[in-house]
Motif scaffolding. Structure first.
Motif, PDB file in Angstrom:
ATOM      1  N   LEU A  56      22.812  38.009   2.994  1.00 42.12           N
ATOM      2  CA  LEU A  56      23.275  36.641   2.723  1.00 42.12           C
ATOM      3  C   LEU A  56      24.474  36.289   3.605  1.00 42.12           C
ATOM      4  O   LEU A  56      24.508  35.232   4.238  1.00 42.12           O
ATOM      5  CB  LEU A  56      23.657  36.511   1.237  1.00 42.12           C
ATOM      6  N   SER A  57      25.447  37.205   3.679  1.00 41.47           N
ATOM      7  CA  SER A  57      26.657  36.926   4.456  1.00 41.47           C
ATOM      8  C   SER A  57      26.335  36.671   5.915  1.00 41.47           C
ATOM      9  O   SER A  57      26.859  35.736   6.516  1.00 41.47           O
ATOM     10  CB  SER A  57      27.623  38.106   4.396  1.00 41.47           C
ATOM     11  N   PHE A  58      25.474  37.524   6.480  1.00 41.15           N
ATOM     12  CA  PHE A  58      25.178  37.367   7.899  1.00 41.15           C
ATOM     13  C   PHE A  58      24.365  36.094   8.141  1.00 41.15           C
ATOM     14  O   PHE A  58      24.525  35.448   9.174  1.00 41.15           O
ATOM     15  CB  PHE A  58      24.470  38.604   8.444  1.00 41.15           C
ATOM     16  N   GLY A  59      23.552  35.725   7.166  1.00 43.16           N
ATOM     17  CA  GLY A  59      22.848  34.449   7.260  1.00 43.16           C
ATOM     18  C   GLY A  59      23.833  33.287   7.271  1.00 43.16           C
ATOM     19  O   GLY A  59      23.731  32.377   8.095  1.00 43.16           O
ATOM     20  N   ILE A  63      24.537  30.405  10.173  1.00 49.49           N
ATOM     21  CA  ILE A  63      24.470  28.962   9.922  1.00 49.49           C
ATOM     22  C   ILE A  63      25.817  28.309  10.251  1.00 49.49           C
ATOM     23  O   ILE A  63      25.883  27.294  10.938  1.00 49.49           O
ATOM     24  CB  ILE A  63      24.056  28.690   8.461  1.00 49.49           C
ATOM     25  N   ALA A  64      26.909  28.945   9.793  1.00 46.80           N
ATOM     26  CA  ALA A  64      28.244  28.380  10.057  1.00 46.80           C
ATOM     27  C   ALA A  64      28.527  28.363  11.559  1.00 46.80           C
ATOM     28  O   ALA A  64      29.120  27.404  12.068  1.00 46.80           O
ATOM     29  CB  ALA A  64      29.306  29.191   9.320  1.00 46.80           C
ATOM     30  N   TRP A  76      34.379  25.516  10.195  1.00 46.97           N
ATOM     31  CA  TRP A  76      33.103  26.240  10.153  1.00 46.97           C
ATOM     32  C   TRP A  76      33.228  27.596  10.815  1.00 46.97           C
ATOM     33  O   TRP A  76      32.573  28.562  10.416  1.00 46.97           O
ATOM     34  CB  TRP A  76      31.989  25.414  10.794  1.00 46.97           C
ATOM     35  N   ASP A  77      34.074  27.667  11.841  1.00 48.87           N
ATOM     36  CA  ASP A  77      34.318  28.955  12.480  1.00 48.87           C
ATOM     37  C   ASP A  77      34.988  29.913  11.499  1.00 48.87           C
ATOM     38  O   ASP A  77      34.649  31.090  11.425  1.00 48.87           O
ATOM     39  CB  ASP A  77      35.200  28.744  13.721  1.00 48.87           C
ATOM     40  N   ARG A  78      35.924  29.383  10.709  1.00 47.02           N
ATOM     41  CA  ARG A  78      36.601  30.228   9.717  1.00 47.02           C
ATOM     42  C   ARG A  78      35.612  30.713   8.674  1.00 47.02           C
ATOM     43  O   ARG A  78      35.664  31.867   8.232  1.00 47.02           O
ATOM     44  CB  ARG A  78      37.726  29.442   9.031  1.00 47.02           C
ATOM     45  N   ARG A  79      34.690  29.838   8.284  1.00 48.58           N
ATOM     46  CA  ARG A  79      33.671  30.256   7.303  1.00 48.58           C
ATOM     47  C   ARG A  79      32.799  31.361   7.883  1.00 48.58           C
ATOM     48  O   ARG A  79      32.465  32.334   7.198  1.00 48.58           O
ATOM     49  CB  ARG A  79      32.818  29.072   6.894  1.00 48.58           C
ATOM     50  N   ALA A  80      32.416  31.208   9.162  1.00 47.83           N
ATOM     51  CA  ALA A  80      31.591  32.238   9.809  1.00 47.83           C
ATOM     52  C   ALA A  80      32.331  33.570   9.833  1.00 47.83           C
ATOM     53  O   ALA A  80      31.775  34.620   9.506  1.00 47.83           O
ATOM     54  CB  ALA A  80      31.242  31.805  11.232  1.00 47.83           C
ATOM     55  N   ALA A 146      32.600  33.677  19.481  1.00 47.59           N
ATOM     56  CA  ALA A 146      32.138  34.282  18.239  1.00 47.59           C
ATOM     57  C   ALA A 146      30.871  33.596  17.742  1.00 47.59           C
ATOM     58  O   ALA A 146      29.956  34.253  17.235  1.00 47.59           O
ATOM     59  CB  ALA A 146      33.230  34.210  17.185  1.00 47.59           C
ATOM     60  N   ALA A 147      30.798  32.276  17.929  1.00 44.84           N
ATOM     61  CA  ALA A 147      29.618  31.548  17.456  1.00 44.84           C
ATOM     62  C   ALA A 147      28.373  31.992  18.229  1.00 44.84           C
ATOM     63  O   ALA A 147      27.311  32.213  17.637  1.00 44.84           O
ATOM     64  CB  ALA A 147      29.830  30.045  17.616  1.00 44.84           C
ATOM     65  N   VAL A 148      28.511  32.151  19.559  1.00 44.41           N
ATOM     66  CA  VAL A 148      27.366  32.626  20.349  1.00 44.41           C
ATOM     67  C   VAL A 148      26.949  34.015  19.876  1.00 44.41           C
ATOM     68  O   VAL A 148      25.763  34.297  19.680  1.00 44.41           O
ATOM     69  CB  VAL A 148      27.714  32.632  21.860  1.00 44.41           C
ATOM     70  N   MET A 149      27.942  34.869  19.645  1.00 44.84           N
ATOM     71  CA  MET A 149      27.646  36.229  19.176  1.00 44.84           C
ATOM     72  C   MET A 149      27.013  36.191  17.784  1.00 44.84           C
ATOM     73  O   MET A 149      26.064  36.930  17.512  1.00 44.84           O
ATOM     74  CB  MET A 149      28.953  37.043  19.146  1.00 44.84           C
ATOM     75  N   GLY A 150      27.521  35.320  16.926  1.00 42.48           N
ATOM     76  CA  GLY A 150      26.999  35.223  15.568  1.00 42.48           C
ATOM     77  C   GLY A 150      25.532  34.840  15.547  1.00 42.48           C
ATOM     78  O   GLY A 150      24.774  35.300  14.701  1.00 42.48           O
ATOM     79  N   ILE A 151      25.135  34.004  16.521  1.00 43.94           N
ATOM     80  CA  ILE A 151      23.735  33.600  16.585  1.00 43.94           C
ATOM     81  C   ILE A 151      22.891  34.679  17.279  1.00 43.94           C
ATOM     82  O   ILE A 151      21.822  35.043  16.809  1.00 43.94           O
ATOM     83  CB  ILE A 151      23.616  32.235  17.299  1.00 43.94           C
TER      84      ILE A 151
END
Lengths: 245, 43, 223
Positions: A56-59, A63-64, A76-80, A146-151
């Motif tokens: 769930l967290s990684f999902g 999304i964030a 949203w970055d902080r939420r991610a 971080a967002a690119v990595m998160g995706i």
């Protein structure tokens, strides 16, 4: 900056976390033991919810991250970030409990089961994500990378998943009896659902606190970057012009 | 079935899980307090 | 006004990377010997009896290629300064072309790296040469996948703190499908099965990484 710092730190998430933990514990301890596994089946009621929260967290992180890239809103970055840290924690917990369970049930700490291997890899992927966030203090640059990595991390998960499964099934057929088989007792299913639900509530409460922390950390960063202050403070003294007299 | 032996493992598992949860939650609490204190000093 | 095409831009970046390697010799004189030493250290640690070495040789080769090959893609994280990046951005080169150009350069170095290490492995581990005809294909696939993944990770990390240590950490877990694909191809051949599934899997990984790298290039350049 005023928006980053709430006047009062909310206390209710702590209470919610404690209640959720207590509910899980009581439910897990009062449910009748499994016919095959005996008392050991009780470990499942923390292991399964932890694993669920990891996914769930990684999902949520993915999304964030996506919403951040779209809206460019640092919240949203902080939420991610918050979700990734909680996810790493629960992944570690799920692995630890899985190992304890494995040792107690079939006498070995680690099996090269596909799911276990995948979870271990996922743990390191998100550890890398957290490490990446520490490499720069530039908040926008950090958020974008971080967002690119998160995706990317999530995109790779199915590939890792299938590669590991094929790798396992082509060689050794699954020899382990999966405890959460289809023929589970109704009471046990209900207990498991209770545990999963209360852990999810716990996750939400943790997110509230962790996002608050992320906001505060950003506020500290902004304060440090704007408030230059003395370069060397006490170390700098006025030059002595008296000529040593 | 040897129940005492099984209960030891169960207690060990729950001990690890709840200790970890408390440590993680406290780490968030400590970091929140520390950040608030630093912000108080800065302004 | 003439606009240089995507591939012209990409090739310009590739040429720049090749020229830089010719001057510094980092891959040839640092990374390559390092990988070869690793192959030498393993038998010293686990014992030098021939059957054991034969059994682990191929696997060790791929692990070393994955772990040390990453260092080839990391080069840019510490050789390119922020100022250099800014200049490249100001010249108006398409960020995606920049990514592709870097990948092509890393790919060429990785192929060289793999060939030399393969020779070292055959010599030191006395590995059976079953299915050697597949070797060029698998080498190309691993080289492509690893250079795409490594270059992407290097541009994500950019020039941040501890960049050269962080890129391998990001790449290693995500390279698992490539590692499994490479080793299982030869395992399947040894057992007389079809290795097509593994080849296909690596191709999918490569396509996905290429799309991810090209799509994220602009966002990463802004940061």
């Amino acid at each position: 900056m005023a928006t980053l710092v709430q006047k009062k730190s909310p206390v209710w998430p702590w209470i919610v976390m404690a209640i959720a933990g207590l509910v899980t514990f009581v439910a897990a301890m009062t449910v009748p033991p499994d016919a095959v596994q005996g008392q050991l089946s009780r470990i499942m009621y923390v292991h399964v919810p932890s694993a669920w929260l990891a996914y769930l967290s990684f999902g949520v992180t993915m999304i964030a991250s996506g919403i951040y890239l779209w809206k460019r809103d640092l919240e949203w970055d902080r939420r991610a970030h918050a979700s990734a840290e909680i996810g790493v924690f629960f992944t570690g917990l799920a692995i630890a409990l899985g190992m304890i369970w494995g040792k107690s049930t079939w006498g070995t700490w680690w099996t090269w089961d596909a799911r276990l291997t995948l979870t271990a890899i996922m743990f390191f992927v998100y550890l890398g994500y957290l490490a990446l966030r520490r490499t720069t203090d530039d908040m926008d640059a950090r958020a974008k990378r971080a967002a690119v990595m998160g995706i990317l991390a999530i995109v790779q998960i199915p590939l890792v998943h299938f590669s590991v499964i094929w790798w396992q099934t082509l060689h050794q057929p699954p020899s382990i009896i999966k405890p959460e088989g289809p023929d589970m007792d109704t009471v046990m299913v209900l207990t498991l659902l209770t545990a999963v639900a209360s852990f999810t509530v716990m996750y939400i409460a943790m997110m509230v606190k962790r996002v608050e922390l992320a906001r505060l950390e950003d506020a500290v960063l902004i304060a440090e970057q704007t408030n230059t202050g003395p370069a060397a403070g006490e170390a700098v003294v006025a030059p002595d012009l008296s000529g040593g007299a | 079935m040897d129940y005492a032996y099984q209960w030891n493992w169960v207690m060990f598992g729950y001990g690890v899980a709840y200790a970890a949860l408390v440590v993680f939650a406290s780490s968030i609490a400590v970091r929140v307090t520390r950040a608030r204190r630093r912000l108080g000093e800065e302004t | 006004m003439t606009r240089t095409s995507f591939w012209t831009q990409a090739m310009a970046i590739t040429k720049r990377d090749v020229m830089r390697e010719r001057r510094s010799g980092e891959v040839l004189w640092v990374t390559l010997p390092f990988g070869a030493i690793a192959l030498l250290l393993i038998p010293i640690a686990i014992g030098t009896d021939r059957p054991t070495l034969r059994a682990i040789g191929v696997g060790m080769f791929w692990v070393i290629v994955m772990l040390f090959g990453v260092l080839i893609a990391v080069r840019q994280a510490h050789t390119e300064s922020q100022a250099q990046r800014d200049v490249v951005a100001l010249t108006g080169i398409d960020p995606a072309a920049g990514y592709v150009g870097r990948v092509i350069a890393s790919f060429m170095f990785l192929i060289g790296f793999e060939v030399v290490l393969a020779v070292v492995t055959v010599a030191l581990y006395d590995v059976p040469l079953d299915g050697w005809a597949w070797m060029p294909l698998v080498m190309v696939l691993v080289g492509a996948g690893l250079s795409l993944l490594g270059t992407l990770a290097a541009s994500i990390v950019s020039t941040g703190r501890s960049a050269s240590a962080l890129v391998p950490l990001l790449v290693a877990p995500l390279s698992v499908p490539l590692l499994i694909g490479a080793t299982q191809t030869f395992e399947a051949l040894r057992l007389g099965r079809s290795s097509l599934t593994w080849t296909l899997m690596m191709v999918i990984v490569i396509l996905l990484l290429a799309i991810a790298g090209v799509m994220s290039a602009r966002t990463l350049q802004e940061s």
